[in-house]
Design a protein around this motif. Structure first.
Motif, short mmCIF file in Angstrom:
data_model
loop_
_atom_site.label_atom_id
_atom_site.label_comp_id
_atom_site.label_asym_id
_atom_site.label_seq_id
_atom_site.Cartn_x
_atom_site.Cartn_y
_atom_site.Cartn_z
N TYR A 134 0.79 -1.15 -0.11
CA TYR A 134 -0.11 0.02 -0.02
C TYR A 134 0.86 1.21 0.09
O TYR A 134 1.67 1.24 0.62
CB TYR A 134 -0.81 0.09 1.22
CG TYR A 134 -2.03 -1.08 1.26
CD1 TYR A 134 -2.82 -1.23 0.40
CD2 TYR A 134 -1.90 -1.95 2.27
CE1 TYR A 134 -3.90 -2.31 0.36
CE2 TYR A 134 -2.96 -2.92 2.27
CZ TYR A 134 -3.73 -3.14 1.25
OH TYR A 134 -4.84 -4.00 1.15
N SER A 138 -16.79 0.93 -3.20
CA SER A 138 -15.25 0.27 -3.20
C SER A 138 -15.13 -0.96 -2.24
O SER A 138 -15.74 -0.84 -0.94
CB SER A 138 -14.44 1.12 -2.47
OG SER A 138 -14.15 2.37 -3.29
N ALA A 191 -13.29 -4.37 -0.58
CA ALA A 191 -12.05 -5.02 -0.23
C ALA A 191 -12.05 -5.98 1.01
O ALA A 191 -13.08 -5.98 1.95
CB ALA A 191 -10.84 -3.61 0.57
N THR A 195 -9.86 -5.14 -3.98
CA THR A 195 -8.61 -5.35 -3.01
C THR A 195 -9.00 -6.72 -2.49
O THR A 195 -10.10 -6.76 -1.56
CB THR A 195 -8.29 -4.21 -2.00
OG1 THR A 195 -8.06 -3.27 -2.97
CG2 THR A 195 -7.20 -5.00 -1.12
N PHE A 246 -6.86 -8.92 0.17
CA PHE A 246 -5.64 -8.99 0.65
C PHE A 246 -5.47 -10.56 1.13
O PHE A 246 -5.73 -10.89 2.39
CB PHE A 246 -5.45 -8.13 1.74
CG PHE A 246 -3.87 -8.13 2.23
CD1 PHE A 246 -2.86 -7.30 1.61
CD2 PHE A 246 -3.41 -8.94 3.32
CE1 PHE A 246 -1.61 -7.28 2.10
CE2 PHE A 246 -2.35 -9.07 3.59
CZ PHE A 246 -1.17 -8.12 3.05
N GLU A 284 -3.80 -4.63 8.30
CA GLU A 284 -3.94 -4.33 6.79
C GLU A 284 -5.30 -3.72 6.43
O GLU A 284 -5.36 -2.65 5.52
CB GLU A 284 -3.83 -5.46 6.17
CG GLU A 284 -2.55 -6.40 6.17
CD GLU A 284 -1.53 -5.67 5.46
OE1 GLU A 284 -1.68 -4.89 4.97
OE2 GLU A 284 -0.20 -6.00 5.80
N ARG A 289 -4.80 -0.15 7.34
CA ARG A 289 -4.11 0.47 6.41
C ARG A 289 -4.71 0.94 5.29
O ARG A 289 -4.66 1.87 4.63
CB ARG A 289 -2.84 -0.22 6.19
CG ARG A 289 -2.02 0.33 5.32
CD ARG A 289 -0.52 -0.46 5.12
NE ARG A 289 0.47 -0.82 6.27
CZ ARG A 289 0.33 -1.94 6.92
NH1 ARG A 289 -0.13 -3.02 6.28
NH2 ARG A 289 1.03 -2.04 8.00
N TRP A 290 -5.71 0.05 4.77
CA TRP A 290 -6.64 0.28 3.60
C TRP A 290 -7.48 1.48 3.96
O TRP A 290 -7.42 2.44 3.07
CB TRP A 290 -7.56 -0.98 3.28
CG TRP A 290 -8.11 -0.69 1.92
CD1 TRP A 290 -7.82 -0.89 0.60
CD2 TRP A 290 -9.55 -0.40 2.04
NE1 TRP A 290 -9.04 -0.55 -0.26
CE2 TRP A 290 -10.16 -0.29 0.68
CE3 TRP A 290 -10.58 -0.57 3.13
CZ2 TRP A 290 -11.23 -0.38 0.31
CZ3 TRP A 290 -11.92 -0.47 2.80
CH2 TRP A 290 -12.31 -0.28 1.33
N PRO A 336 -10.36 5.27 1.02
CA PRO A 336 -10.86 4.77 -0.18
C PRO A 336 -12.12 5.82 -0.62
O PRO A 336 -12.69 6.20 0.32
CB PRO A 336 -11.18 3.36 0.11
CG PRO A 336 -11.17 3.37 1.42
CD PRO A 336 -10.33 4.38 2.21
#
Length: 702
Positions: free
Chosen positions: A68, A174, A176, A196, A198, A224, A227-228, A233
């Motif tokens: 990222y 969005s 993820a 995304t 992960f 994680e 962090r995203w 986003p």
């Protein structure tokens, strides 16, 4: 969720010095064990796994870690017209081990706080007590017979399936996902619709273990996800966080290990709750929590010894089917809902709460009316199944149907329970309440008939099994004899799993011992399991692996041959038999079986690599080059294959080709010293002495 050992590279060397490190590979789930190679709570935590499932090989490539980039900045609140959606699934979490579900011995303050301001369903149930197919039901709203996702192996979600992530992505979200275990790796298809996904597991760590050992601890999953989120986003967002920690073995970090010293399973749950708290704190601090639909649930429970089942996947009792389900819709008053509901109901509930049309493929029902306190819109179909005993041990599959507190289990010896009066399902009522059992039996098969694709209802609708599973069962030698019931090739009835739980647990413990180097103990348990049921292929296979790892190659060869007598198309056994013959210096036989392994599984890059090494031992250089080429054609990022090819080209005085392959090898594996050394030799052969000296120095580096 369990997997078989990965393909190893060869240990027998050729005259040119080509040999392989043990390679990474994807395999089938056969263990509920796990290793936590990453740091958690400041310390490296390693867990010891319980093994228990056996299946065939499935090759995969390593997945590069996603980096990222960008500067963290506060998140803006979502548009009022489109709430965010936050999904949290906590693997292997029993409902009755949460404080808000009545367990006063455990502290789960963050989940409790969510439950206090949301709809908490007290009677929610999984359709499959196995991670991958259960999550498939959650994200598609379809039962396993519709998607073909019954098991942890030989599965990939078909592109025709419609996932929640796809629907939300198409509606401007969005999307993820942050995954805690390789059993939900993207190659199984649940990444459909995610911008995304992960997973990013380093399969090179597997070595001689299994896919289920690849776990990312909850704090890293949450790191994680946060962090995203900090990258701000585009709004609105759909975020899925998957926490795997309560899965066996139970090795919570401190301070939970000390607090729950005698109850480590609860310690894992309390640790998971702390990670839920971290996520919720961030959402609140950034103005997202109040404007988010939040759904928290488990995919299945855990046996914890009930009915003799220590973990999950073998039976369909409610110890492994009853799960927590908490759904918060912004602006809706909290309430406790006692209606029986299925995890297949989650997807349509979320979509209706967002005012997004529900796809026609969805088979669950929306629970929004229940959440709003309005009259319920029908009843849920509490269908459940496990095909693990059938697919991996040649014992009967199990299916169940529950309605209004009565539960029927379809088995060679059917069972009936009153789950209201007997929630632990200890008193079988089948003999005294046959009419009720027959009624639920008919409802079970009505649901199967309704949701099984029409092409799977061959033979006048008697084979109530979806086409993919039906073909797989036939390939394993099963034949349908009546609606949804299978026998072996000879027509012999299949064993009731209730009569084989001791064999299953012995096998599981024996496999776990073998995976952790306790080969004598492993063999003792596997031999005992074999005496109880000599027909279990999995027992012979694991014994063969034990002998192989003990370097007792004659016994390993004998056991692998026994496996192939039982199943001539068992690709992994064929592969390991080729390796065993190579270790025993019978290279003609090694070549024969490694070629056969590639016929059975063309994705086995390590079989191609080993085949090249065996050819070299027979001085068949051209064949060796072809085999090494095949290994990197199957898996282009296979550093050992490129190194072997480079070394071969160097031997054949083709320095340009050698440089190309060795550069590729060192780019993929910078620490491979022999690749640097041979690259230096190739540069020297071209008169590139400065480059050669640099590579020779890298070859000497520790």
């Amino acid at each position: 969720s369990r997997h078989a050992p990965p393909y190893p590279s060869p240990r027998f060397r050729d005259k040119m010095g080509i040999y392989g490190e043990r390679s990474s590979v994807a395999v089938r789930e056969i263990s509920t064990g796990k290793v936590r190679p990453a740091r958690r709570g400041g310390a490296v935590v390693a867990g010891e796994g319980l093994a228990g499932r056996l299946a065939r090989a499935l090759a995969v490539a390593l997945i590069a870690c996603l980096g990222y980039i960008g500067r963290a900045r506060p998140l803006a609140a979502a548009s009022a017209s489109k709430p965010n959606v936050i999904f949290i699934t906590i693997d292997t979490l029993r409902a009755d081990h949460l404080h808000c579900y009545g367990d006063n011995q455990i502290a789960t303050p963050n989940i409790d706080a969510l439950a206090a301001m949301a709809a908490r369903f007290t009677q929610a149930y999984s359709a499959v007590p196995i991670t991958l197919p259960s999550h498939t039901t959650i994200f598609t709203g379809e039962y396993p017979m519709a998607t073909g996702m019954h098991d942890f192996s030989d599965n990939k979600l078909p592109k025709s399936a419609v996932t929640l992530a796809e629907v939300l992505h198409n509606n401007g979200y969005s999307t993820a996902a942050f995954i805690g275990s390789a059993v939900l790796d993207s190659r199984f298809g649940l990444n459909q619709g995610f911008d995304t996904y992960f997973d990013h597991f380093d399969f090179s760590r597997l070595k001689e273990t299994n896919l289920d050992l690849m776990e990312r601890p909850g704090n890293e999953v949450t790191d994680e996800a946060l962090r995203w989120l900090r990258l701000n986003p585009r709004q609105p967002i759909f975020l899925w966080v998957h926490l795997y920690d309560p899965h066996y073995p139970y090795t919570p970090p401190e301070p939970y290990a000390s607090r729950y010293r005698t109850r480590p399973y609860d310690g894992e749950i309390a640790f998971s709750d702390s990670q839920v708290g971290r996520l919720f704190a961030f959402l609140r601090d950034n103005g997202l929590y109040d404007h988010s639909v939040i759904a928290l649930m488990s995919d299945h429970g855990e046996g914890l010894g009930e009915h003799g089942e220590k973990t999950h996947g073998f039976f369909v009792y409610n110890s492994t089917l009853h799960v927590p389900l908490i759904i918060r819709v912004p602006g809706v008053a909290p309430r406790v809902i006692s209606d029986e509901v299925s995890l297949a109901d989650v997807m349509p509930t979320v979509l209706q709460a967002l005012k997004i049309p529900i796809p026609p493929t969805v088979q669950g029902r929306s629970l929004l009316a229940d959440i709003l306190g309005r009259p319920s819109s029908g009843s849920s179909q509490l269908y459940a199944e496990t095909y693990l005993p059938l697919l991996h041990f040649h014992w009967s599959q199990l299916r169940s149907f529950q309605s209004r507190g009565m539960k029927y289990i379809d088995a060679p010896r059917p069972e009936l329970y009153d789950t209201h009066r007997d929630p632990r399902e200890l008193k079988d009522l089948y003999a005294t309440r046959r009419a009720m059992a027959h009624s639920l039996h008919d409802e079970l098969f009505s649901v199967m008939r309704r949701y099984t694709p029409s092409s799977g209802t061959a033979t006048a609708g008697k084979e109530l099994t979806d086409p993919a599973l039906l073909e797989r069962l036939r390939s394993l030698g099963y034949v349908a004899v009546s609606a949804g019931t299978f026998s072996d090739r000879s027509g012999k009835p299949l064993a009731d799993p209730k009569d084989r739980i001791r064999v299953y647990e012995l096998f599981s413990e024996g496999m776990s011992d073998g995976q952790h180097g306790r080969y004598d103990e492993s063999l003792r348990k596997l031999k005992e399991a074999g005496k109880l049921d000599p027909s279990v292929l999995a027992v012979h296979y694991m014994m063969a692996l034990d002998y192989f790892n003990m370097k007792d190659f004659p016994r390993a060869i004998a056991e692998f041959q026994e496996v192939l007598k039982m199943d001539p198309k068992y690709a992994l056994a064929t592969f390991y038999l080729g390796l065993a013959y190579g270790e025993a210096s019978n290279f003609d036989a090694a070549i024969q079986y490694l070629n056969k392994a590639l016929e059975l599984d063309p994705t086995n890059f390590s079989a191609a690599f080993n085949l090249g090494s065996a050819y070299l031992r027979k001085n068949r250089v051209d064949d060796a080059v072809a085999a090494f080429k095949r290994s990197v054609a199957i898996y282009p990022d296979y550093a050992e294959g490129h190194e072997a090819l480079g070394e071969m080209y160097l031997y054949l005085k083709r320095p340009d080709d050698a440089i190309r392959e060795l550069q590729r090898a060192t780019a993929l594996a910078p620490g491979m010293r022999k690749a640097h050394y041979h690259l230096g030799e190739a540069y020297a052969a071209k008169g590139m002495h400065e480059q050669a000296e640099r590579e020779f120095q890298l070859a000497k580096s520790p």
